[in-house]
Structure formats: C-alpha cells, structure tokens
Design an enzyme around this catalytic site. Structure first.
Site, PDB file in Angstrom:
ATOM      1  N   LYS A   1      34.652   6.125  20.748  1.00 13.53           N
ATOM      2  CA  LYS A   1      35.612   5.168  20.212  1.00 13.53           C
ATOM      3  C   LYS A   1      35.933   5.570  18.783  1.00 13.53           C
ATOM      4  O   LYS A   1      35.052   5.617  17.921  1.00 13.53           O
ATOM      5  CB  LYS A   1      35.012   3.772  20.246  1.00 13.53           C
TER       6      LYS A   1
ATOM      7  N   LYS B   1      38.547   6.103  23.765  1.00  7.15           N
ATOM      8  CA  LYS B   1      39.446   5.081  23.242  1.00  7.15           C
ATOM      9  C   LYS B   1      39.867   5.435  21.831  1.00  7.15           C
ATOM     10  O   LYS B   1      38.984   5.771  21.034  1.00  7.15           O
ATOM     11  CB  LYS B   1      38.701   3.748  23.251  1.00  7.15           C
TER      12      LYS B   1
HETATM   13  C1  PBG Z   1      35.714  -4.374  19.663  1.00  5.08           C
HETATM   14  C2  PBG Z   1      36.940  -3.881  20.329  1.00  5.08           C
HETATM   15  C3  PBG Z   1      38.158  -3.523  19.735  1.00  5.08           C
HETATM   16  C4  PBG Z   1      39.015  -3.144  20.776  1.00  5.08           C
HETATM   17  C5  PBG Z   1      38.308  -3.286  21.953  1.00  5.08           C
HETATM   18  N1  PBG Z   1      37.026  -3.717  21.657  1.00  5.08           N
HETATM   19  C6  PBG Z   1      38.590  -3.620  18.333  1.00  5.08           C
HETATM   20  C7  PBG Z   1      38.000  -2.833  17.267  1.00  5.08           C
HETATM   21  O1  PBG Z   1      37.106  -2.013  17.457  1.00  5.08           O
HETATM   22  O2  PBG Z   1      38.435  -3.039  16.139  1.00  5.08           O
HETATM   23  C8  PBG Z   1      40.425  -2.668  20.612  1.00  5.08           C
HETATM   24  C9  PBG Z   1      41.265  -2.720  21.832  1.00  5.08           C
HETATM   25  C10 PBG Z   1      42.722  -2.580  21.590  1.00  5.08           C
HETATM   26  O3  PBG Z   1      43.206  -2.255  20.481  1.00  5.08           O
HETATM   27  O4  PBG Z   1      43.463  -2.802  22.553  1.00  5.08           O
HETATM   28  N2  PBG Z   1      35.215  -5.530  20.271  1.00  5.08           N
END
Ligand code: PBG
Length: 327
Positions: A197, A250
């Site tokens: 991520k 992601k």
């Molecule tokens: C954290 C989380 C995020 C997203 C999914 N899980 C946000 C972040 O890390 O700031 C982002 C998903 C998206 O932008 O569609 N719980």
C-alpha cells in the site's frame, strides 16, 4: 519467423466473434469487491461529494437495499469501512460489538448469505487523530497497535465476516491478526493483506468518505514510497511468511507494474484496489463529457486484470456489472 505479408494480425480482429475467441484477459462481476461505508445513525444515505454514486449508509434498510442490488448484480464481495458515532485515542469503536461495521456484517449475512463479506481492519476511521495506530511521542507506534488490530479482526469475524483485510501497513500485522484469530477459534478465516500500500495522493476522496484524514502529519512513515517496487516484493514475502492468504496492491492504475511483479513472484490470490481518486477522476471527466465513462471503466478494469490481478476492489463495481450484463 513469420513476417508480413504472410502474417496478418488483423485476421483475428475482423469480427466481434473472432476478437472474443482470442481475448486474453476477461472481466466479470464475480471478480469485483464493492467498498461500502457504513455509518452510525438510522436511515442515512449520504452521497460522498467527491465520489458521485457512492454513499455513506446506515446499517438498516439503507444498507439492505444496497446489498440486494449488489447481490443481484453478481458482484463477488463487499468490503466494509466504518464511520463510528464517536472516536477516541484508543479506537475503541473499532472493536465494539454494536458498532456500525459489526452490525452491518450481521445484517448482510442475513440478507445475502452467499455474498462474501470482507472487512477493512485499520484504526484510522476510529482514532480521534485519524492515524492508523496508537500515537506515542508523536508517531504511530507499531507494536502497541498490533494487539488492537488483532482485537478488531476478531470482533469482525465474531460478527460473521468471511475475510479480514488489514490495511494499516504496520510491520507484523498479518502475524498478529493470524495469532489472534487462531486463539479465538477462527483458524479457517482468511486474511487478505493490503501488503503493498503506497503513500498515495489518490486516497483523497476516500478520506472524505470515511471521515478519516490524519489530524497532523501524513502516512509516509508506514505506507510505501511510490518509487519502490523491490520493496513491494519484500512486503509480500513477509506477509506470506506471517500467514497471509491473499495479497493486495493499492492503488491500482499508477502501479500496474507492481501488480505484474507480485503476480509473477507469488502464487497467492492477488487483489488490486482501484482507489477513490482513480474513481473520482473518471467520474469528473465523464460528467464534463470529456470521457466515455462506460468504455473507459471497462478498459481500465481489463487493464488491471491483464496486469495480473484476480480481484478488483472498485467503486465502479455496480455500474460495470450492469454494463457487462448488457454486453
Ligand atoms: C485505511 C484505508 C484507506 C483506504 C482504504 N483503507 C485510506 C488511507 O490509507 O488513507 C483508501 C481507499 C481509497 O482511496 O479508495 N483504512
């Protein structure tokens, strides 16, 4: 070696049927995971301004209506995010039995028992400072966060979740959650790790949707540097060693090379998250008449599958499932 004029690649492109039989990557509704934002309160259906078509829903008839639609479209799974009534320093609403996500799971399992329910396991929606873990001396403290993540995962599975998906990028999170689930008698529940991520600007709209922007600082101390791909493979290797059952990359579109690299190295099921900012860009351009939304969405979903993802988390899931059904 075959050469022009003997070899003509246009031969397979001549008709729709010929193109269909030589198509390499396919997209189906069963590949999709649809994100849902479950809020406290009753009869709430509030559209997220930066994500047209996406709503915060309360865990009642509003969610039931949405679930009926999702199940009818043949979408494979939903992933749940929670918007609790209150937030605090210890994220207590993340594992409270009556909190929105826990209630939503029970309701979904009753309304559509076949639909796979995945839950996002992170603290950022539940802490008053909006960070993904416990803050100690101004930084997100890795190890004291792990116990809490285990507790959150157990509360989701106790409520009926099929799969838990830790997204906080804490070192050791998969192992800690695996141990907590096993100790609670949930050895059969799978972990889909957000292993790779990135610290991405494309999460902007999500932080509106989940009301979870960090109150200070950013997430660069735990989310990955967008420049790195070898490090992504190390993240996957560690998570596999800790017992991950599936991996995720992601965001998706700026990182398709990473999807491909992970696909080639790891045989686990692989998910890619077509995130909020990617969705918002398409919706905004389509609203202005600058892009053909349907064609662009089906093309980008095909690209994510071609790169090597098995599953796609996407806010386009309902529209795409409808278009695929019509096609
Ligand atoms: C954290 C989380 C995020 C997203 C999914 N899980 C946000 C972040 O890390 O700031 C982002 C998903 C998206 O932008 O569609 N719980």
């Amino acid at each position: 070696m075959s050469r022009f004029p003997a070899t003509r690649l246009r031969r397979w492109r001549r008709t729709p049927a010929l193109r269909a039989m030589t198509r390499e990557a396919t997209v189906a509704a069963s590949d999709f995971v649809y994100p849902l934002f479950v809020t406290a309160g009753a009869t709430v259906r509030r559209e997220v301004p930066s994500m047209p078509g996406v709503h915060q829903l309360s865990a009642d008839g509003e969610l039931e209506r949405e679930i009926a639609e999702v199940a009818d479209l043949g979408i494979g799974a939903v992933i749940l995010f929670g918007l609790p009534a209150t937030k605090d320093g210890q994220a207590t609403q993340a594992y409270a039995a009556g909190a929105p996500v826990q209630r939503a799971i029970g309701l979904i399992k009753k309304a559509a028992p076949e639909l796979v329910v995945i839950t996002d396991v992170c603290l950022c929606e539940y802490t008053d400072h909006g960070h993904c873990g416990i803050i100690r001396e101004g930084v997100v403290d890795n190890d004291s966060t792990l116990d809490l993540l285990g507790k959150v995962a157990v509360s989701h599975v106790a409520a009926g979740a099929d799969v838990v998906a830790p997204s906080g990028m804490m070192d050791g999170m998969v192992g800690a959650i695996r141990a907590a689930l096993d100790a609670a008698g949930h050895a059969d529940t799978a972990i889909l790790s957000y292993a790779v991520k990135y610290a991405s600007a494309f999460y902007g709209p999500f932080r509106d949707a989940a009301q979870s922007p960090p109150a200070f600082g950013d997430r660069k101390s735990h989310q990955m540097d967008p420049a790195n791909v070898r490090e992504a493979l190390r993240e996957c290797e560690l998570d596999v060693g800790e017992g991950a059952d599936a991996l995720m990359v992601k965001p998706a579109l700026p990182y398709l090379d990473v999807v491909r690299a992970v696909r080639e190295r790891f045989p686990l099921p692989l998910a890619a998250y077509n995130v909020s900012g990617e969705y918002a860009m398409v919706k905004a351009a389509a609203a202005k008449g600058w892009l053909d939304e349907r064609a662009c969405v089906l093309e980008l979903l095909t690209g994510i599958r071609r790169a090597g993802a098995d599953l796609i988390l996407t806010y386009h899931a309902k529209d795409a499932a409808r278009w695929l059904r019509e096609a």
